[in-house]
Scaffold this motif. Structure first.
Motif, mmCIF file in Angstrom:
data_model
loop_
_atom_site.group_PDB
_atom_site.id
_atom_site.type_symbol
_atom_site.label_atom_id
_atom_site.label_comp_id
_atom_site.label_asym_id
_atom_site.label_seq_id
_atom_site.Cartn_x
_atom_site.Cartn_y
_atom_site.Cartn_z
ATOM 1 N N SER A 440 -12.499 -23.335 1.147
ATOM 2 C CA SER A 440 -11.364 -22.708 1.563
ATOM 3 C C SER A 440 -11.180 -22.598 3.296
ATOM 4 O O SER A 440 -11.951 -21.877 3.728
ATOM 5 C CB SER A 440 -11.039 -21.434 1.061
ATOM 6 O OG SER A 440 -9.884 -20.551 1.580
ATOM 7 N N SER A 441 -10.512 -23.778 3.810
ATOM 8 C CA SER A 441 -10.466 -23.811 4.970
ATOM 9 C C SER A 441 -9.156 -24.469 5.748
ATOM 10 O O SER A 441 -8.678 -25.152 4.845
ATOM 11 C CB SER A 441 -11.769 -24.666 5.730
ATOM 12 O OG SER A 441 -11.753 -24.913 6.897
ATOM 13 N N THR A 483 -11.980 -34.228 -14.038
ATOM 14 C CA THR A 483 -11.225 -33.097 -15.094
ATOM 15 C C THR A 483 -11.136 -32.015 -14.196
ATOM 16 O O THR A 483 -10.233 -30.934 -14.768
ATOM 17 C CB THR A 483 -12.039 -33.105 -16.230
ATOM 18 O OG1 THR A 483 -13.466 -32.887 -15.947
ATOM 19 C CG2 THR A 483 -11.979 -34.157 -16.905
ATOM 20 N N GLU A 484 -11.540 -31.765 -13.208
ATOM 21 C CA GLU A 484 -11.234 -30.556 -12.135
ATOM 22 C C GLU A 484 -11.319 -30.920 -10.681
ATOM 23 O O GLU A 484 -12.314 -31.496 -10.352
ATOM 24 C CB GLU A 484 -12.002 -29.090 -12.617
ATOM 25 C CG GLU A 484 -11.744 -28.688 -13.753
ATOM 26 C CD GLU A 484 -12.688 -27.482 -13.947
ATOM 27 O OE1 GLU A 484 -12.798 -26.770 -13.063
ATOM 28 O OE2 GLU A 484 -12.917 -26.967 -15.203
ATOM 29 N N PHE A 485 -10.221 -30.649 -9.910
ATOM 30 C CA PHE A 485 -10.503 -30.702 -8.432
ATOM 31 C C PHE A 485 -9.544 -29.724 -7.764
ATOM 32 O O PHE A 485 -8.363 -29.636 -8.243
ATOM 33 C CB PHE A 485 -10.430 -32.053 -7.805
ATOM 34 C CG PHE A 485 -9.124 -32.671 -7.660
ATOM 35 C CD1 PHE A 485 -8.564 -32.706 -6.407
ATOM 36 C CD2 PHE A 485 -8.638 -33.365 -8.921
ATOM 37 C CE1 PHE A 485 -7.227 -33.348 -6.520
ATOM 38 C CE2 PHE A 485 -7.320 -33.932 -8.876
ATOM 39 C CZ PHE A 485 -6.744 -33.882 -7.547
ATOM 40 N N GLY A 486 -10.064 -29.023 -6.749
ATOM 41 C CA GLY A 486 -9.102 -28.242 -5.904
ATOM 42 C C GLY A 486 -9.794 -27.343 -5.019
ATOM 43 O O GLY A 486 -10.702 -27.894 -4.067
ATOM 44 N N THR A 487 -9.568 -25.982 -5.040
ATOM 45 C CA THR A 487 -10.310 -25.313 -3.958
ATOM 46 C C THR A 487 -10.929 -23.987 -4.484
ATOM 47 O O THR A 487 -10.647 -23.318 -5.542
ATOM 48 C CB THR A 487 -8.867 -24.696 -2.955
ATOM 49 O OG1 THR A 487 -8.193 -25.659 -2.796
ATOM 50 C CG2 THR A 487 -9.313 -23.947 -2.105
ATOM 51 N N LEU A 488 -11.929 -23.333 -3.699
ATOM 52 C CA LEU A 488 -12.744 -22.328 -3.930
ATOM 53 C C LEU A 488 -12.338 -21.263 -3.219
ATOM 54 O O LEU A 488 -12.294 -21.234 -1.849
ATOM 55 C CB LEU A 488 -14.204 -22.666 -3.767
ATOM 56 C CG LEU A 488 -15.088 -23.544 -4.686
ATOM 57 C CD1 LEU A 488 -16.273 -23.926 -4.201
ATOM 58 C CD2 LEU A 488 -14.741 -23.163 -6.134
ATOM 59 N N ASN A 489 -12.204 -20.031 -3.773
ATOM 60 C CA ASN A 489 -12.170 -18.687 -3.114
ATOM 61 C C ASN A 489 -11.009 -18.672 -1.845
ATOM 62 O O ASN A 489 -10.832 -18.295 -0.827
ATOM 63 C CB ASN A 489 -13.517 -18.538 -2.124
ATOM 64 C CG ASN A 489 -13.429 -17.089 -1.601
ATOM 65 O OD1 ASN A 489 -13.326 -16.227 -2.476
ATOM 66 N ND2 ASN A 489 -14.063 -16.852 -0.457
ATOM 67 N N ALA A 490 -9.848 -19.188 -2.275
ATOM 68 C CA ALA A 490 -8.617 -19.148 -1.657
ATOM 69 C C ALA A 490 -8.203 -17.716 -1.610
ATOM 70 O O ALA A 490 -8.254 -16.937 -2.420
ATOM 71 C CB ALA A 490 -7.504 -20.048 -2.110
ATOM 72 N N PRO A 491 -7.587 -17.330 -0.299
ATOM 73 C CA PRO A 491 -7.002 -16.090 -0.186
ATOM 74 C C PRO A 491 -5.709 -15.946 -0.877
ATOM 75 O O PRO A 491 -5.146 -16.727 -1.379
ATOM 76 C CB PRO A 491 -6.671 -15.719 1.378
ATOM 77 C CG PRO A 491 -6.488 -17.229 1.868
ATOM 78 C CD PRO A 491 -7.539 -17.960 0.969
ATOM 79 N N ARG A 492 -5.010 -14.570 -1.073
ATOM 80 C CA ARG A 492 -3.898 -14.590 -1.583
ATOM 81 C C ARG A 492 -2.640 -14.765 -0.781
ATOM 82 O O ARG A 492 -2.920 -15.055 0.218
ATOM 83 C CB ARG A 492 -3.792 -12.848 -2.189
ATOM 84 C CG ARG A 492 -4.542 -12.477 -3.465
ATOM 85 C CD ARG A 492 -4.062 -11.240 -3.808
ATOM 86 N NE ARG A 492 -4.751 -10.790 -5.168
ATOM 87 C CZ ARG A 492 -4.263 -11.068 -6.393
ATOM 88 N NH1 ARG A 492 -3.240 -11.860 -6.562
ATOM 89 N NH2 ARG A 492 -5.173 -10.738 -7.475
ATOM 90 N N GLY A 493 -1.553 -14.873 -1.354
ATOM 91 C CA GLY A 493 -0.186 -15.213 -0.739
ATOM 92 C C GLY A 493 -0.164 -16.608 -0.150
ATOM 93 O O GLY A 493 -0.708 -17.695 -0.615
ATOM 94 N N ASP A 494 0.790 -16.802 0.791
ATOM 95 C CA ASP A 494 1.117 -18.127 1.272
ATOM 96 C C ASP A 494 -0.096 -18.747 1.715
ATOM 97 O O ASP A 494 0.059 -20.164 1.652
ATOM 98 C CB ASP A 494 2.074 -17.724 2.509
ATOM 99 C CG ASP A 494 3.450 -17.737 1.898
ATOM 100 O OD1 ASP A 494 3.812 -17.363 0.725
ATOM 101 O OD2 ASP A 494 4.468 -18.163 2.829
ATOM 102 N N VAL A 499 -3.586 -23.489 1.079
ATOM 103 C CA VAL A 499 -5.024 -24.095 0.729
ATOM 104 C C VAL A 499 -5.194 -24.901 -0.468
ATOM 105 O O VAL A 499 -5.721 -26.063 -0.386
ATOM 106 C CB VAL A 499 -6.078 -23.151 1.026
ATOM 107 C CG1 VAL A 499 -7.357 -23.594 0.711
ATOM 108 C CG2 VAL A 499 -6.088 -22.537 2.636
ATOM 109 N N HIS A 500 -4.549 -24.394 -1.674
ATOM 110 C CA HIS A 500 -4.872 -25.067 -2.848
ATOM 111 C C HIS A 500 -3.761 -26.218 -2.702
ATOM 112 O O HIS A 500 -4.549 -27.483 -3.113
ATOM 113 C CB HIS A 500 -3.953 -24.278 -3.890
ATOM 114 C CG HIS A 500 -4.924 -23.136 -4.368
ATOM 115 N ND1 HIS A 500 -6.128 -23.501 -5.157
ATOM 116 C CD2 HIS A 500 -4.906 -21.724 -4.573
ATOM 117 C CE1 HIS A 500 -6.664 -22.310 -5.588
ATOM 118 N NE2 HIS A 500 -5.860 -21.256 -5.102
#
Length: 781
Positions: A440-441, A483-494, A499-500
């Motif tokens: 998450s960056s 079968t999965e790719f994305g983001t870890l530990n993203a903050p809430r909101g915009d 980040v996602h």
């Protein structure tokens, strides 16, 4: 799904300096970042010190995460009404968590819960997953205000034993400032050339047409979107891709309702096996894929075998249902699939044997003395594949649906395990599958110097090359599923939505150029998560009145909804500015992605057939500016000066004066050396075989790609040779200080150098480097 490993339940005493940032970093954070940092320091240094809590290790990235904070641990009997205070220091952080979890006995007798405040009124909450021993209250709906004090008022009858704030995705105990720092502002804007050749089609491994169903998916199985938005997603060109089937919860426990519903039990005549009567007596229950398009391909994953199949070995935790008897587990899987076909008319195209079974939480034997865990895992996959193929020959079986394929770690020890798994399952499984979760960056490029591993900065590409090279070594070519790719530990909101979406786009740009390798990839963004209605990783949320609405994650759909056509060649002068291009009638569709740590101005030039001209251009892109995620659609007035920010992906649509008539096709084929993860001290040699039939074709271009890893990065460089001819000198000194540097490098060379047997030599100016894989891409016409 993303998996967590249980670590401890305890009081954690941390020093006041835990995770402290330097004043220069704090200054860059801005108001929102500084507030997040101060809140995090309070959470770690006050709350975690003074309240019982549970931390776990996030297996996809191996960092410590806080998942539970207990603030009530004494029995409270509710007989009519009872109240429990929420400590202000805990209430301050409620929005970081997913739910208040209430545990106890007789909780079905609790009819209502209110959050009550003397200075902020009261609000009634909604109880979710309500059973006799547990229920949840969604944390975001508590909406506590700073300075107010609150108590939970319970009405009804029951005994409350524990209340804790829960976040099953977890909150990193080390503060990561990078999401709050606008990237690239401290560096000059760079100029980059991108060239698009619209005179010839680009065919990759014989595939020219963009097959949308390989890429544009979402995390769900068909018929399972509770928001009823599946037609909306389909209209955007996105299809359901994958989900997990947790057999113990679905069939045995019935998600806490086994006492009220028919449920799976052990076969009295065959200990350890499932009783087949459950499937025979519950015809019509397995209807979940009823009416699903028979041509729709999608994946499912088995997990969590029933309790009566567990080994029960003392001292070894079995948290996600590792089965003891592989034949018995296969028998259950076959019965389930047959019932599904009977009631639904079909089942999934691909079935993974067990979710994320490269980690100990999912496969209990890993790390245990006296057990050859990877051999056992391969045996399980082989048994499942043989049994399912015998009963349902059209179903594809594979795995390991890895959670943590960071192949370079431990001097490629992680890769050695996966390589062995592939060797042991050769000829049995139909595909190999993996998960890739990005940090998450806002600046994944910079994360390499912060000790983090970034798939977007080359590790995913290097990993896929390793898998393909191993297929070459085994002479066993099967598809890859992500079968999965994305983001870890993203903050809430915009910021979380941004980040996602941008991380999915980062990885997508590479996958678009691997259609011959990757059969399907599924971003981990879900539809409506009924168990977490305000989750940051979902497309759909729900208002209190039950109405559904879209989140800004749907900007992903808006970006790619009309990305169709046939591939044409495009190239970038900067190795961290990625591009992919299509032609669709009279329109060029050009994807640009900036994964450097500098803002860029792109000079976009097009080579067009005679008589065809550029008429106009537009672009669309999601961006994150001044704390807000936006979706921009606007004209492009000057293709020679297209701005693109750090981590931004944009699509540029170039309207032509007429539809070009393209006749020529340039085809790309890729050839790997069978050796992988080679320690390179001095000169290292590889052999790549290219068939004569390919060399007989008209050669247009050739590229050598190598994957390089070195702890601390490189101080100097390397030289590359093809059949004795030096083709390139790499200056790698920019990577110095990158703690676990791992990236790929491409070098163009004269294709006339190629022979049927090609000798590749890499010469390093320093020791202790690894070459993960080598491959040649040949372009013929």
């Amino acid at each position: 799904m993303k998996t967590l490993i249980l670590k401890t339940l305890c009081f954690i005493a941390l020093s006041a300096s835990a995770g402290e940032l330097g004043p220069d970093v704090v200054e860059q954070l801005g108001p929102a970042g500084r507030k997040a940092y101060n809140d995090h320091r309070h959470l770690v240094n006050v709350v975690m010190k003074n309240y019982p809590n549970k931390t776990e290790v996030q297996v996809n990235a191996q960092y410590e995460k806080l998942t539970k904070v207990f603030f009530s641990t004494n029995d409270v009997v509710v007989d009519g009404e009872a109240s429990i205070p929420v400590p202000p220091e805990v209430a301050r952080h409620s929005q970081l968590f997913r739910s208040f979890s209430v545990e106890g006995e007789g909780l079905l007798g609790i009819s209502r819960v209110d959050f009550v405040s003397d200075n902020d009124g009261f609000r009634e909450t909604k109880m979710g997953q309500h059973s006799d021993k547990r229920f949840l209250l969604e944390a975001v709906l508590a909406n506590f205000k700073e300075g107010a004090t609150y108590k939970m008022v319970f009405k009804g009858k029951g005994t409350i034993k524990n209340i804790y704030l829960a976040n099953w995705e977890g909150i990193a105990t080390e503060f990561n400032p990078s999401p709050y720092i606008a990237p690239g502002l401290d560096k000059p804007i760079m100029n980059v050339d991108v060239k698009v050749d619209a005179r010839k089609y680009r065919s990759i491994g014989g595939i020219c047409e963009l097959q949308r169903d390989r890429y544009f998916r979402y995390y769900a199985s068909p018929n399972m979107d509770r928001a009823g938005k599946e037609p909306y997603f389909k209209g955007k060109g996105f299809l359901p891709g994958r989900q997990i089937e947790k057999l113990s919860f679905l069939l045995e426990d019935r998600y806490g309702a086994a006492d009220r519903m028919p449920h799976l039990i052990e076969d009295a005549a065959r200990p350890g096996y499932a009783d087949p009567k459950f499937f025979k007596e519950n015809k019509g229950f397995f209807w979940r894929f009823e009416g699903v398009d028979p041509d729709l391909t999608f994946a499912m994953c088995f997990d969590n075998w029933p309790s009566f199949m567990e080994p029960g070995v003392n001292g070894i935790a079995n948290t996600t249902g590792t089965p003891k008897d592989y034949e018995a587990a296969t028998d259950l899987a076959v019965q389930y699939l047959k019932a599904q076909v009977r009631d639904s008319g079909r089942t999934a195209t691909w079935w993974e044997v067990k979710n994320e079974c490269d980690i100990q939480m999912e496969w209990m034997w890993h790390g245990q003395k006296g057990y050859d865990s990877w051999k056992m895992l391969a045996d399980f996959h082989n048994t499942m594949a043989e049994g399912i193929h015998a009963a349902l020959p059209d179903v594809k079986v594979g795995g390991p649906a890895s959670a943590y394929i960071q192949p370079h770690l431990g001097q490629f020890n992680i890769w050695k395990n996966h390589k062995r798994f592939m060797e042991l399952t050769k000829g049995k499984v139909d595909f190999y599958s993996h998960h890739f979760y990005e940090v998450s960056s806002n600046n994944t490029y910079k994360e390499q110097w912060n000790g983090r591993n970034s798939y977007a900065q080359g590790i995913m590409e290097c990993t896929l090359d390793l898998v393909k090279a191993q297929m070459t070594a085994m002479d066993y070519e099967v598809p890859i599923l992500i079968t999965e790719f994305g983001t870890l530990n993203a903050p809430r909101g915009d910021l979380g939505y941004w980040v996602h979406v941008k991380n999915v786009n980062n990885l997508m740009l590479n996958l678009l150029s691997r259609p011959q390798d990757v059969e399907m990839c599924v971003p981990f963004i879900l539809t409506f998560m009924h168990w977490d209605p305000h989750a940051t990783e979902s497309f759909i949320h729900m208002y209190d009145d039950g109405e559904f609405y879209k989140t800004k994650n749907t900007y992903l759909l808006d970006l790619w909804d009309d990305y169709n056509g046939k591939r044409i060649a495009s190239s970038s002068s900067h190795r961290k500015i990625f591009t992919h291009s299509l032609i669709d009638g009279d329109t060029l569709k050009i994807a640009l992605n900036n994964r450097s740590d500098q803002r860029a101005v792109v000079s976009l030039s097009t080579k067009l057939p005679r008589g065809v001209k550029v008429v106009s251009a537009t672009r669309k892109m999601p961006v994150y500016e001044k704390g807000e995620m936006k979706f921009i659609e606007e004209p492009v007035n000057d293709l020679s000066a297209v701005d693109i920010g750090v981590e931004v992906t944009q699509l540029i649509y170039v309207k032509l004066s007429k539809t070009p008539k393209l006749k020529a096709v340039q085809n790309e084929t890729v050839w790997y050396a069978p050796d992988t993860a080679v320690k390179a001290n001095g000169e290292t040699e590889f052999t790549i075989i290219i068939p004569k039939r390919e060399l007989a074709k008209k050669r247009r271009a050739a590229t050598l790609r190598i994957g390089l890893h070195r702890l601390g990065g490189f101080e100097k460089g390397a030289s590359a040779f093809v059949n004795g001819k030096k083709i390139a000198t790499l200056d790698l000194s920019y990577s110095q200080g990158a703690q676990k540097f791992f990236d790929f490098f491409e070098m163009e060379f004269d294709p006339s150098l190629l022979e049927e047997t090609n000798t590749i030599k890499i010469l390093f100016d320093e020791a202790d480097a690894f070459i993960s894989s080598t491959k040649i891409r040949l372009i013929t016409e």
